[in-house]
Design a protein around this motif. Structure first.
Motif, PDB file in Angstrom:
ATOM      1  N   ARG A 241     -24.478  -4.379  12.004  1.00  0.00           N
ATOM      2  CA  ARG A 241     -23.218  -3.722  11.660  1.00  0.00           C
ATOM      3  C   ARG A 241     -23.336  -2.999  10.336  1.00  0.00           C
ATOM      4  NH1 ARG A 241     -20.262  -7.738  14.146  1.00  0.00           N
ATOM      5  NH2 ARG A 241     -20.319  -9.060  12.321  1.00  0.00           N
ATOM      6  N   ARG A 242     -24.048  -3.656   9.366  1.00  0.00           N
ATOM      7  CA  ARG A 242     -24.169  -3.033   8.053  1.00  0.00           C
ATOM      8  C   ARG A 242     -24.934  -1.715   8.145  1.00  0.00           C
ATOM      9  NH1 ARG A 242     -27.206  -5.645   3.115  1.00  0.00           N
ATOM     10  NH2 ARG A 242     -28.791  -4.499   4.261  1.00  0.00           N
ATOM     11  N   LEU A 243     -25.888  -1.681   9.070  1.00  0.00           N
ATOM     12  CA  LEU A 243     -26.658  -0.448   9.243  1.00  0.00           C
ATOM     13  C   LEU A 243     -25.943   0.534  10.149  1.00  0.00           C
ATOM     14  CD1 LEU A 243     -30.201  -1.956   9.698  1.00  0.00           C
ATOM     15  CD2 LEU A 243     -29.518  -0.402   7.895  1.00  0.00           C
ATOM     16  N   GLY A 244     -24.838   0.084  10.721  1.00  0.00           N
ATOM     17  CA  GLY A 244     -24.112   0.961  11.637  1.00  0.00           C
ATOM     18  C   GLY A 244     -24.871   1.237  12.919  1.00  0.00           C
ATOM     19  N   LEU A 245     -25.736   0.276  13.309  1.00  0.00           N
ATOM     20  CA  LEU A 245     -26.547   0.511  14.516  1.00  0.00           C
ATOM     21  C   LEU A 245     -25.754   0.289  15.794  1.00  0.00           C
ATOM     22  CD1 LEU A 245     -30.031  -0.963  13.644  1.00  0.00           C
ATOM     23  CD2 LEU A 245     -29.303   1.412  13.728  1.00  0.00           C
ATOM     24  N   THR A 246     -24.837  -0.703  15.744  1.00  0.00           N
ATOM     25  CA  THR A 246     -24.024  -0.931  16.936  1.00  0.00           C
ATOM     26  C   THR A 246     -22.581  -1.050  16.512  1.00  0.00           C
ATOM     27  OG1 THR A 246     -24.225  -3.298  16.688  1.00  0.00           O
ATOM     28  CG2 THR A 246     -25.768  -2.232  18.193  1.00  0.00           C
ATOM     29  N   GLY A 247     -21.710  -0.797  17.417  1.00  0.00           N
ATOM     30  CA  GLY A 247     -20.305  -1.051  17.147  1.00  0.00           C
ATOM     31  C   GLY A 247     -19.911  -2.358  17.805  1.00  0.00           C
ATOM     32  N   SER A 248     -20.766  -3.389  17.655  1.00  0.00           N
ATOM     33  CA  SER A 248     -20.552  -4.631  18.411  1.00  0.00           C
ATOM     34  C   SER A 248     -19.153  -5.148  18.130  1.00  0.00           C
ATOM     35  CB  SER A 248     -21.590  -5.676  18.055  1.00  0.00           C
ATOM     36  OG  SER A 248     -21.395  -6.106  16.737  1.00  0.00           O
ATOM     37  N   GLY A 249     -18.396  -5.283  19.170  1.00  0.00           N
ATOM     38  CA  GLY A 249     -16.975  -5.475  18.998  1.00  0.00           C
ATOM     39  C   GLY A 249     -16.517  -6.911  18.884  1.00  0.00           C
ATOM     40  N   ASP A 250     -17.419  -7.890  18.969  1.00  0.00           N
ATOM     41  CA  ASP A 250     -16.913  -9.266  19.054  1.00  0.00           C
ATOM     42  C   ASP A 250     -16.538  -9.865  17.709  1.00  0.00           C
ATOM     43  OD1 ASP A 250     -20.031 -11.177  19.350  1.00  0.00           O
ATOM     44  OD2 ASP A 250     -19.578  -9.326  18.290  1.00  0.00           O
TER      45      ASP A 250
ATOM     46  N   GLY B 195     -30.347 -17.544  41.267  1.00  0.00           N
ATOM     47  CA  GLY B 195     -30.214 -16.517  40.234  1.00  0.00           C
ATOM     48  C   GLY B 195     -29.937 -15.127  40.762  1.00  0.00           C
ATOM     49  N   LEU B 196     -30.525 -14.752  41.909  1.00  0.00           N
ATOM     50  CA  LEU B 196     -30.308 -13.395  42.417  1.00  0.00           C
ATOM     51  C   LEU B 196     -28.834 -13.142  42.759  1.00  0.00           C
ATOM     52  CD1 LEU B 196     -33.508 -12.682  44.567  1.00  0.00           C
ATOM     53  CD2 LEU B 196     -32.844 -11.648  42.393  1.00  0.00           C
ATOM     54  N   PRO B 197     -28.198 -14.036  43.544  1.00  0.00           N
ATOM     55  CA  PRO B 197     -26.759 -13.803  43.810  1.00  0.00           C
ATOM     56  C   PRO B 197     -25.943 -13.809  42.517  1.00  0.00           C
ATOM     57  CG  PRO B 197     -27.626 -15.521  45.247  1.00  0.00           C
ATOM     58  CD  PRO B 197     -28.698 -15.215  44.265  1.00  0.00           C
ATOM     59  N   LEU B 198     -26.303 -14.721  41.604  1.00  0.00           N
ATOM     60  CA  LEU B 198     -25.575 -14.796  40.335  1.00  0.00           C
ATOM     61  C   LEU B 198     -25.734 -13.487  39.555  1.00  0.00           C
ATOM     62  CD1 LEU B 198     -23.874 -16.720  38.653  1.00  0.00           C
ATOM     63  CD2 LEU B 198     -25.951 -17.577  37.591  1.00  0.00           C
ATOM     64  N   GLY B 199     -26.953 -12.933  39.590  1.00  0.00           N
ATOM     65  CA  GLY B 199     -27.209 -11.674  38.899  1.00  0.00           C
ATOM     66  C   GLY B 199     -26.402 -10.530  39.504  1.00  0.00           C
ATOM     67  N   VAL B 200     -26.371 -10.472  40.843  1.00  0.00           N
ATOM     68  CA  VAL B 200     -25.598  -9.421  41.521  1.00  0.00           C
ATOM     69  C   VAL B 200     -24.121  -9.562  41.153  1.00  0.00           C
ATOM     70  CG1 VAL B 200     -24.830  -8.585  43.768  1.00  0.00           C
ATOM     71  CG2 VAL B 200     -27.225  -9.221  43.435  1.00  0.00           C
ATOM     72  N   PHE B 201     -23.639 -10.813  41.163  1.00  0.00           N
ATOM     73  CA  PHE B 201     -22.250 -11.083  40.824  1.00  0.00           C
ATOM     74  C   PHE B 201     -21.939 -10.627  39.395  1.00  0.00           C
ATOM     75  CE2 PHE B 201     -18.912 -14.199  39.515  1.00  0.00           C
ATOM     76  CZ  PHE B 201     -17.923 -13.727  40.355  1.00  0.00           C
ATOM     77  N   CYS B 202     -22.866 -10.938  38.463  1.00  0.00           N
ATOM     78  CA  CYS B 202     -22.667 -10.549  37.061  1.00  0.00           C
ATOM     79  C   CYS B 202     -22.654  -9.026  36.907  1.00  0.00           C
ATOM     80  CB  CYS B 202     -23.765 -11.107  36.174  1.00  0.00           C
ATOM     81  SG  CYS B 202     -23.610 -12.853  35.885  1.00  0.00           S
ATOM     82  N   ALA B 203     -23.492  -8.355  37.692  1.00  0.00           N
ATOM     83  CA  ALA B 203     -23.537  -6.893  37.586  1.00  0.00           C
ATOM     84  C   ALA B 203     -22.236  -6.287  38.119  1.00  0.00           C
ATOM     85  CB  ALA B 203     -24.732  -6.352  38.359  1.00  0.00           C
ATOM     86  N   LEU B 204     -21.636  -6.944  39.131  1.00  0.00           N
ATOM     87  CA  LEU B 204     -20.407  -6.417  39.722  1.00  0.00           C
ATOM     88  C   LEU B 204     -19.185  -6.730  38.870  1.00  0.00           C
ATOM     89  CD1 LEU B 204     -20.986  -7.315  43.487  1.00  0.00           C
ATOM     90  CD2 LEU B 204     -21.148  -5.069  42.408  1.00  0.00           C
ATOM     91  N   VAL B 205     -19.197  -7.905  38.248  1.00  0.00           N
ATOM     92  CA  VAL B 205     -18.026  -8.344  37.477  1.00  0.00           C
ATOM     93  C   VAL B 205     -18.396  -8.461  36.004  1.00  0.00           C
ATOM     94  CG1 VAL B 205     -16.155 -10.030  37.391  1.00  0.00           C
ATOM     95  CG2 VAL B 205     -17.455  -9.724  39.499  1.00  0.00           C
ATOM     96  N   ALA B 210     -21.116 -11.628  30.255  1.00  0.00           N
ATOM     97  CA  ALA B 210     -21.410 -12.119  28.902  1.00  0.00           C
ATOM     98  C   ALA B 210     -21.429 -13.638  28.873  1.00  0.00           C
ATOM     99  CB  ALA B 210     -20.387 -11.571  27.924  1.00  0.00           C
ATOM    100  N   ALA B 211     -20.424 -14.246  29.524  1.00  0.00           N
ATOM    101  CA  ALA B 211     -20.339 -15.713  29.498  1.00  0.00           C
ATOM    102  C   ALA B 211     -21.562 -16.339  30.164  1.00  0.00           C
ATOM    103  CB  ALA B 211     -19.063 -16.169  30.198  1.00  0.00           C
ATOM    104  N   VAL B 212     -21.937 -15.821  31.339  1.00  0.00           N
ATOM    105  CA  VAL B 212     -23.072 -16.397  32.071  1.00  0.00           C
ATOM    106  C   VAL B 212     -24.365 -16.234  31.263  1.00  0.00           C
ATOM    107  CG1 VAL B 212     -24.539 -16.123  34.095  1.00  0.00           C
ATOM    108  CG2 VAL B 212     -22.066 -16.116  34.356  1.00  0.00           C
ATOM    109  N   LEU B 213     -24.600 -15.018  30.771  1.00  0.00           N
ATOM    110  CA  LEU B 213     -25.858 -14.781  30.059  1.00  0.00           C
ATOM    111  C   LEU B 213     -25.923 -15.583  28.764  1.00  0.00           C
ATOM    112  CD1 LEU B 213     -26.511 -10.973  30.658  1.00  0.00           C
ATOM    113  CD2 LEU B 213     -27.542 -12.941  31.774  1.00  0.00           C
ATOM    114  N   GLN B 214     -24.766 -15.709  28.083  1.00  0.00           N
ATOM    115  CA  GLN B 214     -24.781 -16.496  26.847  1.00  0.00           C
ATOM    116  C   GLN B 214     -25.078 -17.960  27.135  1.00  0.00           C
ATOM    117  OE1 GLN B 214     -21.185 -15.809  24.665  1.00  0.00           O
ATOM    118  NE2 GLN B 214     -21.960 -13.881  23.846  1.00  0.00           N
ATOM    119  N   VAL B 275     -29.438  -8.163  36.473  1.00  0.00           N
ATOM    120  CA  VAL B 275     -28.343  -7.361  35.920  1.00  0.00           C
ATOM    121  C   VAL B 275     -28.867  -6.044  35.361  1.00  0.00           C
ATOM    122  CG1 VAL B 275     -26.575  -7.267  34.126  1.00  0.00           C
ATOM    123  CG2 VAL B 275     -26.914  -9.367  35.401  1.00  0.00           C
ATOM    124  N   VAL B 276     -29.914  -6.128  34.521  1.00  0.00           N
ATOM    125  CA  VAL B 276     -30.460  -4.920  33.907  1.00  0.00           C
ATOM    126  C   VAL B 276     -30.975  -3.958  34.971  1.00  0.00           C
ATOM    127  CG1 VAL B 276     -32.317  -4.028  32.429  1.00  0.00           C
ATOM    128  CG2 VAL B 276     -31.043  -6.050  31.742  1.00  0.00           C
ATOM    129  N   GLY B 277     -31.668  -4.508  35.981  1.00  0.00           N
ATOM    130  CA  GLY B 277     -32.208  -3.666  37.043  1.00  0.00           C
ATOM    131  C   GLY B 277     -31.108  -2.955  37.812  1.00  0.00           C
TER     132      GLY B 277
END
Lengths: 250, 384
Positions: A241-250, B195-205, B210-214, B275-277
């Motif tokens: 954020r300090r570098l302004g690289l992302t606008g990470s919103g969380d 993981g594959l269905p979960l990944g597809v689900f995450c990509a759709l919703v 964020a919650a799943v990946l975290q 998800v990335v793919g």
């Protein structure tokens, strides 16, 4: 949401503190898990000392690894070291196919049991992610910026210190975060070669079939790794954020 | 300075360090029996015998190929020669040293490992420079595999102490090998199914993503021993209190907690890469597919997933290499695999036993990495 997340972290940190400093508070749970004649709390060493030693090993080895890895990354991204870059890529890629246990175990005949083999393994495992991320960070500095720096008459050294490294810093910190987390885990395995650390508690539990030890050691190590990861993530986002690289919103 | 332009800096550094290793580190450690004190023997000690001399000549060829700037294919040839000569000459040296005594032990010394590492570095450097095609790369890998399997099967190396440890435990070795492969591939299979269905689900919703990946990356930060241990608790409870679980073979110790932990660790690369793919699929392609009258389901299976395949396969590569390494820790909780030898070796301070577990683990992980890299490249190049 933000407050809830903060509260959750505070609770985790509180649990970690109690498990290390005042495990007696959980003695009922530990006793319930165990056979009546088995000790509910690890009696051979203080948990605080084991935690300090564990973290000490991780910090020393990762710092040494970071210095070497960042220096190497700077070298291979300069024109004079460019010929080493492709090979260093292969090295970091292949290095990851070596399981940490094997490195630990194979260092023993060379340097004996104890802290030394653990430090060697932690150092080597810290190198890989930090080097990988530092190279990525240094290479990702946009060309317009380096050209502008050159245009301002900066020497190569000035450009490195004032432009390249600050811009690469978030990625370098991410590398250090990954290395730390891997090393907290590898230091746990270090207890099999007699390094002082929290793995000792878990392994003692495995050997004597003491569920309380396993739970206690596992919780401390697990919570420590998770909280560390989280904390470093905050630091990383702060830098971004300090570098302004992302606008990470969380 | 014409001369300095023809000197390769990397190769020179390796040569100087390698020469240092030859002088200062033993090539083998010789013991009259398993518990006797070892005698370090460097290469200099063997120069009057055929294999020692042959190794020296190969080393000189490799050193000159490394020091001077020559075509990468010559450098590759010199490195290959050294890589193949090292185990061959070592096997012969061991046979000479033991002189038929079944109790004598000849362990591999430090300079062997340094030289082997340098030869591999030199080969990797040459291969990076020539930029091999996928087929050529696989051929090189196949060629070396055939050579090493031949060394191993021919009995040429049988007088090395690692091979003596193997000979005494060959039944257990293959059992642990099967268990190691079963745990790594089994955990991958389960992780894909989940993981594959979960990944597809995450990509759709996106809200779930964020919650799943975290959560999954938090699980990855928990050290493996800790996770194995924490899983043992509920499993032991299940095994002692639920008769059906015990009948299914679920126990607190052994392979079950190891398998569950491996699956948990494997989920992040599988889900994240799916998800990335999927996100990498260009919207216009998808629009075109819908325009052609494909249903949402058909678009997913015929357009999205095939296009995301290279990225998903990269995730599978990460998982497989990671799992093969991590299975060694299962040896600590009685889950079997090559880790059983490693931990047995640590307890007995027997390096050769550690090697008996460590070498096949590294070979397995490396093989998985090479093969999956090739598959990723093939799907990349054939992507529509």
């Amino acid at each position: 949401m933000k407050g809830g997340a903060l509260l959750f972290r505070a609770v985790l940190a509180g649990c970690l503190g109690v498990l290390i400093l005042a495990p007696e508070l959980f003695i009922g749970l530990f006793r319930w898990l165990n056979r009546p004649d088995a000790p509910p709390i690890y009696p051979y060493d203080s948990l605080l000392w084991l935690t300090v030693s564990h973290l000490g090993l991780v910090l020393i080895a990762t710092s040494a690894g970071a210095i070497v890895a960042i220096a190497a990354a700077i070298f291979v991204t300069r024109p004079s070291g460019a010929e080493f870059l492709p090979l260093s890529r292969v090295l970091t890629n292949t290095g990851q196919t070596f399981p940490p246990v094997a490195v630990l175990a194979l260092a023993v005949p060379a340097v004996g049991f104890g802290v030394a083999p653990t430090l060697i393994a932690l150092f080597l495992y810290g190198l890989l992610p930090i080097f990988e991320n530092s190279v990525a960070g240094l290479q990702r500095v946009p060309e317009q910026i380096t050209e502008a720096a050159d245009g301002m008459g900066m020497t190569a050294g000035q450009r490195l210190r004032k432009v390249d490294l600050p811009l690469a810093l978030p990625l370098i910190v991410e590398g250090i975060k990954i290395a730390m987390v891997i090393n907290i885990g590898t230091a746990t395995i270090g207890s099999t070669v007699a390094a002082k650390g929290l793995g000792e508690v878990i392994i003692a539990g495995l050997l004597s079939d003491n569920m309380a030890f396993i739970l206690h050691g596992g919780l401390i190590v697990g919570l420590m790794a998770v909280l560390f990861y989280d904390l470093m993530g905050y630091f990383e986002n702060f830098l971004k954020r300090r570098l302004g690289l992302t606008g990470s919103g969380d | 300075m014409v001369f300095s332009n023809r000197i390769d800096r990397l190769g020179t550094a390796l040569t100087v360090l390698g020469a240092g290793a030859i002088f200062w580190m033993p090539l083998v450690v010789h013991k009259a029996n398993r518990i006797a004190a070892g005698q370090n023997r460097s290469l200099a000690w063997f120069l009057e015998s055929g294999p020692g001399l042959a190794l020296l000549i190969v080393l000189l060829i490799a050193a000159s190929a490394a020091t001077f700037k020559i075509a990468p294919r010559f450098r590759f040839a010199a490195a290959s020669l050294l890589i193949l000569s090292l185990p061959l000459t070592l096997g012969m040296i061991a046979t000479q040293l033991v002189q038929g005594s079944p109790a004598a032990r000849v362990s591999i010394g430090g300079s062997f490992w340094v030289l082997l590492t340098f030869a591999l570095l030199m080969m990797a450097d040459a291969l990076v420079r020539v930029k091999l095609t996928i087929a050529r790369r696989l051929m090189v890998f196949g060629g070396f595999s055939v050579c090493f399997i031949a060394f191993f099967a021919s009995g040429w190396l049988n007088d090395l102490s690692v091979m003596r440890e193997f000979a005494g435990r060959s039944d257990q070795f293959w059992r642990e090998a099967a268990q190691h492969v079963r745990l790594s591939l089994g955990s991958l299979a389960i992780a894909l199914v989940l993981g594959l269905p979960l990944g597809v689900f995450c990509a759709l919703v996106p809200r779930v993503r964020a919650a799943v990946l975290q959560t999954l990356s938090l699980i990855q930060t928990i050290p493996s021993i800790a996770l194995f241990g924490l899983l043992m608790l509920p499993l032991t409870y299940l095994a002692t209190h639920v008769p059906l679980a015990a009948e299914l073979g679920i126990r607190g110790i052994g392979a079950t907690p190891a398998l569950i932990a491996l699956v948990l660790y494997a989920l992040l690369p599988v889900v994240a890469n799916t998800v990335v793919g999927l996100e990498g699929v260009t919207p216009t392609v998808r629009d075109a597919a819908f325009g052609m009258g494909l249903s949402a389901r058909q678009v997913l299976f015929k357009v999205d997933l095939p296009l995301a395949l290279p990225v998903i396969l990269t995730g599978i590569r990460i998982v497989l290499v990671q799992s093969i390494g991590m299975v060694t820790i299962a040896g600590l909780i009685g889950g079997g695999g090559f880790g059983a030898f490693v931990f047995q070796g640590i307890n007995q301070t027997a390096t050769d036993l550690v090697l008996l577990g460590a070498i096949p683990t590294v070979v397995l992980a490396f093989t998985a990495a090479v093969l999956l890299d090739a598959i990723v490249d093939i799907t990349r190049s054939s992507a529509p």
